[in-house]
Design an enzyme around this catalytic site. Structure first.
Site, PDB file in Angstrom:
ATOM      1  N   HIS A 200       0.854  -1.180   0.000  1.00  0.00           N
ATOM      2  CA  HIS A 200       0.000   0.000   0.000  1.00  0.00           C
ATOM      3  C   HIS A 200       0.891   1.232   0.000  1.00  0.00           C
ATOM      4  CE1 HIS A 200      -3.949  -1.784   0.375  1.00  0.00           C
ATOM      5  NE2 HIS A 200      -3.564  -2.526   1.407  1.00  0.00           N
ATOM      6  N   CYS A 250      -0.012   2.839  -4.297  1.00  0.00           N
ATOM      7  CA  CYS A 250      -0.699   4.074  -4.635  1.00  0.00           C
ATOM      8  C   CYS A 250       0.168   5.269  -4.266  1.00  0.00           C
ATOM      9  CB  CYS A 250      -2.032   4.165  -3.907  1.00  0.00           C
ATOM     10  SG  CYS A 250      -3.311   3.129  -4.648  1.00  0.00           S
TER      11      CYS A 250
END
Length: 387
Positions: A200, A250
Site C-alpha cells: 500500500h 498508490c
C-alpha cells in the site's frame, strides 16, 4: 637569298614587330634595295607574321534588377539578387538523368549517449518486498493478488540474470533494515541493483522522489528515504551504476476518471472484476525525511545520479490491482520485459508499460497512469537473448 631567308626567320623569332622594325631601319638609312630584297625574297613576297591572339571568353554582365515601382511617391524599390549563370559541369563528372536518386556520401553516426555496463554474472541483486497481510488495527486491507506480482517479478529478474531476494510482510522498520543491509553489501562485482516494492502507498513530504510505502504494521517509509540508502554517498560500491526502483503502490487517494478521446486514440481494455486500490489517504504518521544531507565535495557525480524510480501510478492517485491476476502495472511490466528486453532499452520499455496501462479501465470507469523519475545518465539494456 638563303641568307635573307635565315635573317627573316631569325627576326620573326624576336617577336611580331622585329622584322617590320628592321625593314624600317634599312629604309631610314637609305638601303631601300636591301629592304626590298629581304621583303620580297626570290620575287615572292614573304607573308608578314600574324601573331596568334588568345581566345577571350567574355563574362556575363550582372545587371541589378529592380521590381516595378508602384504609384507611391515614398516607395523605394528593393534591389533584387542578380541572376547568376549556372556553373558548367565539371569534366569527367557524370550528370544524373532527370529523376535519378541523389546519392549522398555516408556520414558516420556517433551516438553521444553511452550504455551502462551490464554483463556481470549475476548482473546484480534484486530485492523484492512483498507486503500482503496487514495488521487489522492499521485500517489497511490485505493485498490479495500481490503474491502473483511477486512470483512474476521473481521469475522475470532471474531470467535477466539477477540474484533475487524476496521478503514478505515487512513492518516499516524492517523495510529500513533490509534497505540498510542491501546498502552495506559489496556490489563491486555487480553492474546494477534493483528494488521492487509491492505494498500500500500514500503521499509524503519530499524534495526528490514522491510517495511512501506502508509496512504491514501501518507506518510508511518515504520512497525518497528508500532510494537514499543506495545513493552515491551511502553505497560506494554502487557509484556510477544504475539503481532501479519499481514501486507498485498508490501515490495518494485520488481516483482518475480520465477524459474523453476519439475511439481511434486508444484500445480500451477492462480490468478485472475485483480491482482494488493500493492506497490510504495521506497521514501525519508517515515518516518525514531530513533535508540536512551533507555535500560530498569529493564526489565526481551528483549524489542522486544513476537512479530511476518507476511508479505504478501518478503521484497523488490510486493504483489498481486485480485480486486474481495481480496489478495492472506489474502484469504489463512483466510482459514488456519478456517481449522487448532483448532489443530495447529500459526507458523505452517503460513507455510501452505506460501506454498499455493507460488503456485499462477499472470497473469501466477509473484509469491509471504510470510514470518514472529518471536520473540515469546512459542507456540501460538488460541481459536477455532473442527468443
Amino acid at each position: 637569298m638563303k641568307f635573307s631567308r635565315q635573317l627573316v626567320t631569325d627576326l620573326e623569332t624576336r617577336g611580331s614587330q622585329a622584322f617590320p622594325a628592321f625593314l624600317e631601319c634599312l629604309r631610314e638609312t637609305g638601303q631601300h634595295a636591301l629592304a626590298e630584297l629581304l621583303q620580297c625574297g626570290d620575287g615572292v613576297r614573304l607573308p608578314p607574321s600574324v601573331p596568334i591572339q588568345p581566345s577571350l571568353i567574355p563574362l556575363p554582365v550582372q545587371t541589378p534588377v529592380y521590381i516595378e515601382k508602384p504609384d507611391r511617391p515614398d516607395f523605394t524599390p528593393p534591389l533584387l539578387e542578380p541572376v547568376r549563370p549556372k556553373p558548367l559541369p565539371v569534366p569527367n563528372t557524370p550528370t544524373p538523368f532527370p529523376g535519378a536518386p541523389v546519392v549522398r556520401p555516408n556520414r558516420p553516426r556517433r551516438d553521444s549517449i553511452q550504455c551502462y555496463k551490464m554483463d556481470a554474472s549475476p548482473c546484480g541483486i534484486c530485492l523484492i518486498i512483498n507486503n500482503v497481510d496487514f495488521d487489522p488495527d492499521c485500517d489497511l486491507k490485505d493485498r490479495k493478488g500481490s503474491d502473483i506480482d511477486c512470483d512474476k517479478m521473481e521469475k522475470r529478474f532471474k531470467a535477466l540474470n539477477f540474484e533475487v531476494i524476496a521478503k514478505r510482510n515487512l513492518k516499516h522498520k524492517r523495510i529500513r533494515h533490509e534497505m540498510a543491509s542491501l546498502a552495506k553489501r559489496d556490489h563491486s562485482a555487480y553492474d546494477c541493483c534493483v528494488v521492487i516494492i509491492l505494498s500500500h502507498g500514500t503521499e509524503a513530504n519530499h524534495n526528490r522522489f514522491p510517495g511512501a510505502v506502508h509496512g504491514v504494521d501501518g507506518p510508511a517509509v518515504p520512497v525518497q528515504l528508500i532510494t537514499n540508502y543506495l545513493n552515491g554517498q551511502n553505497c560506494p560500491s554502487l557509484q556510477g551504476k544504475p539503481k532501479l526502483f519499481f514501486i507498485q503502490a498508490c501515490g495518494g487517494g485520488e481516483k482518475d476518471t480520465g477524459f474523453e478521446v476519439s475511439p481511434d486514440e486508444v484500445e480500451p481494455s477492462l480490468g478485472g472484476i475485483d480491482d482494488q486500490m493500493d492506497a490510504i489517504p495521506i497521514s501525519s504518521s508517515s515518516d518525514s525525511l531530513s533535508t540536512s544531507d551533507e555535500l560530498d565535495a569529493r564526489a565526481t557525480l551528483p549524489t542522486p545520479s544513476d537512479i530511476l524510480v518507476s511508479y505504478s501510478t501518478f503521484p497523488g492517485y490510486v493504483s489498481w490491482r486485480d485480486t486474481q491476476a495481480g496489478s495492472w502495472y506489474v502484469e504489463n511490466l512483466d510482459r514488456v520485459l519478456e517481449e522487448n528486453a532483448a532489443t530495447d532499452d529500459l526507458v523505452t520499455m517503460l513507455m510501452m508499460v505506460n501506454n498499455a496501462v493507460s488503456q485499462i479501465s477499472a470497473k469501466g470507469l477509473y484509469k491509471q497512469m504510470p510514470g518514472s523519475f529518471n536520473f540515469l545518465r546512459k542507456h540501460l539494456y538488460f541481459q536477455a537473448s532473442l527468443s
